[in-house]
Write a protein that holds these residues in place. Structure first.
Motif, PDB file in Angstrom:
ATOM      1  N   GLU A 407       0.906  -1.180  -0.556  1.00  0.00           N
ATOM      2  CA  GLU A 407       0.122  -0.266  -0.050  1.00  0.00           C
ATOM      3  C   GLU A 407       0.436   1.292  -0.178  1.00  0.00           C
ATOM      4  O   GLU A 407       0.534   2.095  -0.716  1.00  0.00           O
ATOM      5  CB  GLU A 407      -1.089   0.559   0.773  1.00  0.00           C
ATOM      6  N   ASN A 408       1.862   1.163   0.994  1.00  0.00           N
ATOM      7  CA  ASN A 408       2.736   2.391   0.643  1.00  0.00           C
ATOM      8  C   ASN A 408       3.593   2.565  -0.205  1.00  0.00           C
ATOM      9  O   ASN A 408       3.240   3.654  -0.690  1.00  0.00           O
ATOM     10  CB  ASN A 408       3.770   2.500   2.388  1.00  0.00           C
ATOM     11  N   LEU A 409       4.333   1.690  -1.045  1.00  0.00           N
ATOM     12  CA  LEU A 409       4.494   1.537  -2.216  1.00  0.00           C
ATOM     13  C   LEU A 409       3.904   1.943  -3.132  1.00  0.00           C
ATOM     14  O   LEU A 409       4.554   2.783  -4.004  1.00  0.00           O
ATOM     15  CB  LEU A 409       5.496  -0.038  -2.536  1.00  0.00           C
ATOM     16  N   ARG A 410       2.028   1.364  -3.121  1.00  0.00           N
ATOM     17  CA  ARG A 410       1.918   1.996  -4.546  1.00  0.00           C
ATOM     18  C   ARG A 410       1.247   4.206  -4.016  1.00  0.00           C
ATOM     19  O   ARG A 410       1.688   4.494  -4.640  1.00  0.00           O
ATOM     20  CB  ARG A 410       0.490   1.559  -4.387  1.00  0.00           C
ATOM     21  N   HIS A 411       1.356   4.385  -2.608  1.00  0.00           N
ATOM     22  CA  HIS A 411       1.527   5.997  -2.206  1.00  0.00           C
ATOM     23  C   HIS A 411       2.708   6.219  -3.140  1.00  0.00           C
ATOM     24  O   HIS A 411       3.038   7.836  -3.396  1.00  0.00           O
ATOM     25  CB  HIS A 411       1.246   6.061  -0.690  1.00  0.00           C
ATOM     26  N   ILE A 412       4.003   5.718  -2.670  1.00  0.00           N
ATOM     27  CA  ILE A 412       5.048   6.810  -3.156  1.00  0.00           C
ATOM     28  C   ILE A 412       4.837   6.703  -4.745  1.00  0.00           C
ATOM     29  O   ILE A 412       5.400   7.569  -5.643  1.00  0.00           O
ATOM     30  CB  ILE A 412       6.627   5.337  -3.037  1.00  0.00           C
ATOM     31  N   ALA A 413       4.772   5.564  -5.384  1.00  0.00           N
ATOM     32  CA  ALA A 413       4.411   4.859  -7.373  1.00  0.00           C
ATOM     33  C   ALA A 413       3.573   6.414  -7.132  1.00  0.00           C
ATOM     34  O   ALA A 413       3.862   7.505  -8.357  1.00  0.00           O
ATOM     35  CB  ALA A 413       3.974   4.272  -7.415  1.00  0.00           C
ATOM     36  N   GLY A 414       2.428   6.796  -6.852  1.00  0.00           N
ATOM     37  CA  GLY A 414       1.674   7.602  -6.836  1.00  0.00           C
ATOM     38  C   GLY A 414       2.046   9.028  -6.297  1.00  0.00           C
ATOM     39  O   GLY A 414       2.205  10.080  -7.988  1.00  0.00           O
ATOM     40  N   LEU A 415       3.090   9.424  -6.007  1.00  0.00           N
ATOM     41  CA  LEU A 415       4.113  10.886  -5.584  1.00  0.00           C
ATOM     42  C   LEU A 415       4.969  10.819  -6.271  1.00  0.00           C
ATOM     43  O   LEU A 415       5.191  12.313  -6.651  1.00  0.00           O
ATOM     44  CB  LEU A 415       4.098  10.860  -3.999  1.00  0.00           C
ATOM     45  N   THR A 416       5.901  10.051  -6.481  1.00  0.00           N
ATOM     46  CA  THR A 416       6.946  10.088  -7.075  1.00  0.00           C
ATOM     47  C   THR A 416       6.095  10.552  -9.288  1.00  0.00           C
ATOM     48  O   THR A 416       6.104  11.114  -9.384  1.00  0.00           O
ATOM     49  CB  THR A 416       7.386   9.249  -7.648  1.00  0.00           C
ATOM     50  N   GLU A 417       4.745  10.043  -9.497  1.00  0.00           N
ATOM     51  CA  GLU A 417       4.087  10.447 -10.996  1.00  0.00           C
ATOM     52  C   GLU A 417       3.679  12.110 -10.588  1.00  0.00           C
ATOM     53  O   GLU A 417       4.302  12.755 -11.670  1.00  0.00           O
ATOM     54  CB  GLU A 417       2.920   9.655 -10.593  1.00  0.00           C
ATOM     55  N   ARG A 418       3.277  12.268  -9.937  1.00  0.00           N
ATOM     56  CA  ARG A 418       2.951  13.122  -8.856  1.00  0.00           C
ATOM     57  C   ARG A 418       4.220  14.197  -8.907  1.00  0.00           C
ATOM     58  O   ARG A 418       3.555  15.730  -9.905  1.00  0.00           O
ATOM     59  CB  ARG A 418       2.114  14.136  -7.936  1.00  0.00           C
ATOM     60  N   MET A 419       5.110  14.803  -8.810  1.00  0.00           N
ATOM     61  CA  MET A 419       6.358  15.052  -8.193  1.00  0.00           C
ATOM     62  C   MET A 419       6.743  15.461  -9.988  1.00  0.00           C
ATOM     63  O   MET A 419       7.243  16.497 -10.364  1.00  0.00           O
ATOM     64  CB  MET A 419       7.573  14.686  -7.856  1.00  0.00           C
TER      65      MET A 419
END
Ligand code: ADP
Length: 594
Positions: A407-419
């Motif tokens: 779940e956290n990794l998914r969040h991370i992936a989302g954040l990197t995409e946002r960045m």
């Protein structure tokens, strides 16, 4: 003395000399003008006097000649001859008296009479009058003597009997070589004199003795031009010419050039005379010099006027020259000043250019600094979240909770995409063309934005109030690129959080509703911050306008946001709310029905 002082003194002397010259010329011109005008007027007067004198002389002459021949005609009379032959015959005398009385009546002669060779009057026209000449002896009269000696005589004098002045013409009555008697006619010149009384200018007739015998002014008659000498007095007494009259001198003062003034008359006169033909008399006409005096005055005035005119012309010329000099000097001074100022301006301009170049350089550096600070700021939040999620993932990995790790990794992936998208936005600031509008639910966009601002909201300690009413048009969807809308909302909400950070109440309220214009939705983000200063309001949407400390604000957020909303056919506006905080309003077209 200094140079300008000597110049001024010299100028004063020069002006004084010129003034003196003008005064002298005024005097000379006045004198010359007066003399010339007077001379001309006098010449005119003298010229005009000639014909007038001739007229008076002619009048006088005609009165005399009218009677001049009477004695000769009388001498032919048989009636008179009879008396001479019989002086004691009363009938002959009576007849002669009547005869002469009749002729005197007809001719207007003052008296006609007949003398015997002893000078005694035998008969006379005035025989009826008490002062009749009959019986009187006129042997002493020159006319009698002349006629006796030469056949005819003439004489002017005062009648010794009648006391009336008159002219006497006498004629010898002859019988062959023998003189029988003398016929005499006395002519009164009183009518001529009376006719002169009306003349404008005084008239005098003077006899050979210098006695005024006729005059337009009765006062002057029998006055002498000059007092008689002793010899003259004896002769005058002899002829009894002016018997019974006191010959006083005429009270006049001769002036220069044939002028004279008379006692009792205000004017001065030009005296001109001409001989009266057939008599030893001269007729004098006194023409008033009034006109000449007036002409002299006018001439003098003209002389002064001419000088004044010359002086004025000179003053004008001098003033013009001075003005021209002053202008030339002023122009030269001005030119110098302009040159100096131009040089100064050129120098200043160069300085300004240098300063400007420096400023541009500095501004570029500042913008670069702000830009990088801004980018850092934008990326800090997702980086912090990234760190939290990765820490969590590590912890959950240690505990073997792989589901939470995933779940956290998914969040991370989302954040990197946002960045990646954020850095991509910077690109879009330079080149915003790749908009992909879709129907975006406002609630989701707000949620996403708030997720990015979780940390900041917490740090600020602010309350976020999201108040989206039910039943918004198109289910509360707007037509926009979702990432762009999130970017705008992150910016506006972030600004709101910044604004409330130091405020006593820290609340940010998001509301939505239909916009005033049809087919649009409106989203308001109101905060409890200090609001926008009125002076800042017009500059809010200028690039790099910021009131924040360096590194905290780039001054690009609102520009970028407004540009994005505008690109989607919407509008972004700022205002201050009723409670003092700022209100930013976004209006966008409502989403399309599927
Ligand atoms: P930045 O946030 O980098 O300063 P922005 O373009 O987003 O750039 O904002 C420009 C300026 O507008 C801010 O510096 C601030 O002075 C003003 N501003 C924006 N939002 C608000 C607000 N909610 N309350 C008060 N001032 C605001």
């Amino acid at each position: 003395m200094s140079q300008p002082e000597t110049d001024r003194a010299r100028n004063r002397v020069k002006t004084g000399l010129i003034a003196a010259a003008f005064a002298l010329s005024a005097f000379l011109l006045a004198w010359a003008g007066g003399a010339l005008a007077a001379r001309l007027a006098r010449d005119n007067l003298a010229e005009a006097a000639g014909p007038r004198r001739a007229l008076y002389v002619a009048g006088l002459r005609s009165e005399l000649t009218r009677h001049e021949t009477l004695p000769a005609i009388l001498a032919l009379s048989q009636t008179l001859r009879r008396v001479l032959h019989a002086p004691d015959d009363p009938a002959a005398v009576a007849e002669a008296n009547l005869y002469m009385e009749r002729i005197a009546d007809r001719t207007g002669a003052a008296a006609l009479y007949l003398l015997d060779t002893g000078g005694t009057t035998l008969a006379a026209s005035n025989w009826r009058r008490p002062d009749s000449f009959v019986g009187r002896n006129f042997a002493y009269r020159p006319y009698f003597r002349e006629a006796l000696a030469g056949g005819s005589g003439r004489f002017y004098g005062i009648g010794t009997t009648s006391r009336e002045p008159g002219h006497y013409f006498a004629r010898a009555l002859e019988d062959g070589a023998l003189t029988l008697g003398i016929t005499v006619v006395k002519v009164s010149l009183a009518p001529v004199e009376r006719s002169w009384a009306q003349a404008a200018d005084p008239i005098l007739v003077v006899d050979a003795n210098g006695v005024v015998i006729l005059s337009s002014n009765p006062d002057w008659t029998f006055r002498m031009l000059a007092a008689p000498t002793a010899a003259e007095q004896v002769r005058l007494a002899d002829t009894r010419q002016y018997e019974g009259v006191r010959l006083r001198p005429l009270d006049w003062r001769p002036g220069p050039d044939g002028t004279a003034s008379l006692a009792g008359l205000p004017d001065r006169y030009l005296v001109t005379g001409s001989a009266v033909e057939g008599t030893p008399w001269r007729l004098y006409l006194l023409s008033s010099l009034d006109g000449v005096d007036l002409a002299r005055d006018i001439g003098r005035t003209a002389g002064v006027g001419l000088t004044a005119l010359l002086a004025l012309a000179w003053l004008y010329w001098r003033q013009r020259r001075r003005t021209r000099l002053a202008w030339r000097r002023a122009a030269a001074a001005l030119e110098g000043q302009v040159a100096a100022r131009t040089a100064e301006l050129v120098a200043a301009n160069q300085d300004l250019h240098r300063a400007q170049d420096g400023l541009v350089q500095a501004a570029k550096l500042a913008a670069l600094g702000q830009l990088s600070a801004g980018i850092t700021h934008e990326l800090n939040q997702p980086l912090a979240a990234l760190r939290t999620f990765s820490d969590n993932a590590a912890t959950f990995l240690e505990r073997g909770r792989l589901d939470r790790v995933a779940e956290n990794l998914r969040h991370i992936a989302g954040l990197t995409e946002r960045m990646a998208r954020i850095t991509g936005q910077l690109r879009t600031f330079a080149r915003r063309s790749d908009n992909r509008p879709e129907n975006v639910p406002l609630a989701r966009a707000i949620d996403n934005a708030l997720t990015l601002l979780v940390e900041k909201t917490r740090r600020t300690g602010a309350v976020m109030v999201i108040d989206l009413p039910e039943g918004l048009p198109a289910g509360g969807q707007v037509r926009c690129d979702p990432l762009r809308l999130e970017q705008v909302l992150v910016n506006l909400l972030g600004n709101a959080l910044d604004a409330v950070a130091g405020a006593p109440v820290r609340r940010v309220r998001v509301t939505a509703g239909p916009a005033a214009a049809a087919g649009r939705l409106r989203l308001d983000i109101a905060d409890s911050g200090p609001g926008i200063a009125p002076a800042d309001m017009p500059r809010l949407f200028e690039p790099f306008f910021t009131t924040k400390a360096p590194g905290l604000g780039l001054g690009l957020g609102l520009v970028i946001s407004a540009g994005i909303i505008r690109d989607h056919d919407g509008s972004l506006s700022a205002a201050n709310g009723p409670d003092g905080g700022a209100v930013f309003s976004v209006e966008l077209p409502v989403g399309e029905q599927a």
